[in-house]
Design a protein around this motif. Structure first.
Motif, PDB file in Angstrom:
ATOM      1  N   ASP A  12     -47.756 -68.722 -86.611  1.00  9.71           N
ATOM      2  CA  ASP A  12     -47.911 -67.589 -87.535  1.00  9.71           C
ATOM      3  C   ASP A  12     -48.504 -68.000 -88.872  1.00  9.71           C
ATOM      4  N   ASP A  13     -48.508 -69.287 -89.184  1.00 13.21           N
ATOM      5  CA  ASP A  13     -49.123 -69.754 -90.425  1.00 13.21           C
ATOM      6  C   ASP A  13     -50.643 -69.767 -90.351  1.00 13.21           C
ATOM      7  N   ARG A  72     -48.620 -70.063-100.737  1.00 13.61           N
ATOM      8  CA  ARG A  72     -49.960 -69.615-101.108  1.00 13.61           C
ATOM      9  C   ARG A  72     -50.385 -70.256-102.419  1.00 13.61           C
ATOM     10  N   THR A  94     -54.414 -68.291 -89.576  1.00 17.18           N
ATOM     11  CA  THR A  94     -55.254 -67.108 -89.416  1.00 17.18           C
ATOM     12  C   THR A  94     -56.169 -67.383 -88.228  1.00 17.18           C
ATOM     13  N   GLU A  99     -65.238 -61.209 -85.541  1.00 17.65           N
ATOM     14  CA  GLU A  99     -64.545 -61.631 -86.757  1.00 17.65           C
ATOM     15  C   GLU A  99     -64.794 -63.111 -87.031  1.00 17.65           C
ATOM     16  N   ARG A 154     -59.133 -66.268 -85.645  1.00 23.44           N
ATOM     17  CA  ARG A 154     -60.288 -65.388 -85.528  1.00 23.44           C
ATOM     18  C   ARG A 154     -60.984 -65.616 -84.196  1.00 23.44           C
ATOM     19  N   ALA A 182     -58.970 -71.312 -85.830  1.00 25.96           N
ATOM     20  CA  ALA A 182     -57.643 -71.221 -86.449  1.00 25.96           C
ATOM     21  C   ALA A 182     -57.650 -72.002 -87.750  1.00 25.96           C
ATOM     22  N   ARG A 183     -57.199 -71.357 -88.813  1.00 31.81           N
ATOM     23  CA  ARG A 183     -57.160 -72.023 -90.118  1.00 31.81           C
ATOM     24  C   ARG A 183     -55.877 -71.651 -90.838  1.00 31.81           C
ATOM     25  N   ALA A 184     -55.250 -72.641 -91.465  1.00 32.53           N
ATOM     26  CA  ALA A 184     -54.013 -72.400 -92.185  1.00 32.53           C
ATOM     27  C   ALA A 184     -54.075 -73.060 -93.553  1.00 32.53           C
ATOM     28  N   ASP A 228     -51.595 -62.329 -99.477  1.00 35.05           N
ATOM     29  CA  ASP A 228     -51.498 -63.770 -99.259  1.00 35.05           C
ATOM     30  C   ASP A 228     -50.053 -64.271 -99.309  1.00 35.05           C
TER      31      ASP A 228
END
Length: 507
Positions: free
Chosen positions: A34-35, A413, A37, A43, A39, A70-72, A392
């Motif tokens: 869940d941390d 954040r 993002t 997108e 795409r 995936a990027r966190a 955020d």
């Protein structure tokens, strides 16, 4: 699963995907699914300018194939189940994508998974297995990554940012994609020269805003302009991962192995010789010295970098040592110094504020709640001025104690942009003191600050590497072994993965 041969004049199929995060092994935070993002599809493609028709001539006649990206926010080690889920989706989508001529594999270079070493090399190996030996893989990375021979062996091209702060982040991705297309169009399979440089320094000492990093990184364009060189890259390594791979590295990519070997060695030697010349990008002091400097300064706004807990370097975001000192300093209220502290990760405290409501007075213990050595919480007694669901930070509260406004968030954040403050009803331009959990100042904060200091605070990304307690580093390594002998900086050559046309000059 890959295309083969010279694709000059033909439509290319190039995939885009990756997993991008840097992880401090000293941070008591575990990065979960869940941390990230995540795409996919349009997108994902919309992240990149070069995928849009008409934007770049070199990108025409390319079918960009979105996979998964995936990027966190940087944090603690990635949970093994989360990593397995991301790797499985990426490799499965690669197998289902049909023949690919190339792949842009977007990595950071400092991901960590509990129980694993050199995870990006493992990911690249899994990707290589999925696409086969002929697919050209180009990887753009962060200069704060730690790049090993095992990673380079799986790729055809790897490059890195050349600016810190990373104002060229998206230019780096475009450069990797452009070189990939160029090599496919020309039928080039380049060689790479890799050399590990046994130096490990924090980013706050290697900013390209000052020497010697500015000059060293500034020389990369001249190196890649040499005949037979396509790209020149230098990584400073990631200082807050206790791994054998943590060190600086050089990779040169091109077609003339003699030139690559010579230039890679020269660049590595230049970095090694400069190792003692790197200094912090700004003035530094203890947390108490930083607070005193801010109170006594006549230049406003005064910005304090609470550097040891910087979430954009992997800090947990809940260390409250500096906040405790700030709230205890009566001079701030006596001199009516308007102060912003952004911020502290504490979802429990946010819940308490929500239950109390805007305008209520709350008495809270904030921060220090993550499992591990994050320090003691700070006592915060003040008025709840704002409750908002921030895109955020999640549910967020602003609590004002006398003249100090403290931002409490439910998710880790950063606060890098003026809009991060103003959407919470805070105006840093009209504040006397602004404290952020960061290292070197990002451009908008740098422009904001009429004066500033880096507070050398404890935390998962402590700037004092010697007090962190690394155990797994490959030694000797500067600055841990300050009197170590000069290392052997002979590059290792990785020959072309497949036969292809050679060129005599770079782009």
């Amino acid at each position: 699963m890959s295309g083969t041969g010279d694709r000059t004049g033909k439509r290319l199929r190039i995939g885009i995907g990756g997993v991008h995060i840097e992880c401090s092994t000293f941070t008591p935070h575990s990065t979960s699914y869940d941390d990230f993002t995540i795409r996919r599809g349009a997108e994902l493609l919309n992240l990149f300018d070069f995928t849009r028709p008409g934007r770049e001539d070199w990108a025409e006649e390319v079918e960009w194939v979105p996979l998964v990206h995936a990027r966190a926010v940087p944090g603690g080690s990635v949970d093994p189940a989360t990593y397995a889920r991301l790797e499985d989706e990426l490799t499965n989508r690669l197998r289902q994508a049909g023949p690919l001529d190339g792949l842009v594999l977007d990595l950071h270079g400092a991901m960590h998974v509990a129980g694993r070493q050199d995870i990006e090399a493992d990911l690249a190996a899994a990707v290589r297995s999925a696409v086969g030996p002929d697919c050209f893989i180009a990887s753009p990375t962060d200069l704060h990554g730690s790049v090993t021979a095992a990673l380079v062996a799986q790729l055809d091209l790897i490059t890195a940012h050349r600016l810190a702060p990373h104002e060229d982040e998206w230019l780096t991705r475009a450069r990797a994609a452009r070189l990939l297309v160029h090599c496919l169009r020309q039928g080039i399979r380049p060689s790479m020269a890799w050399v590990r440089v046994p130096v490990l320094l924090p980013g706050e000492k290697t900013s390209t805003q000052q020497q010697p990093a500015r000059g060293i990184y500034g020389s990369l364009a001249d190196i890649e302009a040499l005949p037979g060189v396509l790209d020149a890259a230098l990584w400073v390594g990631y200082a807050w991962a206790d791994e054998p791979r943590s060190a600086a590295a050089v990779v040169l990519t091109g077609t003339d192995e003699t030139v690559l070997r010579d230039q890679a060695r020269r660049l590595a030697e230049r970095y090694w010789q400069a190792r003692d010349a790197f200094t912090f990008v700004g003035p530094t002091g203890t947390a108490q010295q930083a607070v005193t400097a801010a109170v006594e300064s006549t230049r406003r706004p005064f910005v304090i970098s609470d550097s040891g807990d910087n979430p954009t370097a992997g800090g947990g975001g809940d260390t409250a040592d500096l906040l405790t000192l700030l709230l205890a300093d009566d001079r701030i209220a006596e001199r009516e110094l308007s102060t912003i502290y952004a911020g502290i990760l504490d979802p429990h405290a946010v819940t308490r504020c929500t239950q109390a409501g805007v305008g209520s007075t709350v008495d809270l213990m904030v921060g220090g709640w993550l499992e591990g050595p994050t320090g003691l919480p700070a006592r915060l007694t003040g008025r709840v001025d704002l409750l908002v669901d921030d895109p955020d930070g999640g549910p967020t509260a602003v609590v004002t104690a006398r003249t100090v406004s403290v931002v409490l968030t439910s998710r880790r954040r950063p606060f890098h942009h003026i809009a991060d403050f103003t959407r919470l009803g805070l105006d840093p331009h009209q504040s006397d003191i602004v404290i952020v959990k960061i290292g070197y100042l990002e451009p908008e904060l740098h422009n904001l600050a009429l004066d500033w200091i880096i507070a050398l605070t404890p935390g998962g990304v402590d700037q004092d590497l010697l007090r962190l307690g690394h155990h797994e580093l490959a030694r000797p390594l500067h600055p841990f072994d300050h009197d170590m002998p000069d290392p052997d900086l002979t590059p290792r050559i990785f020959p072309p993965r497949a036969a292809g046309e050679r060129i005599g000059a770079a782009l």
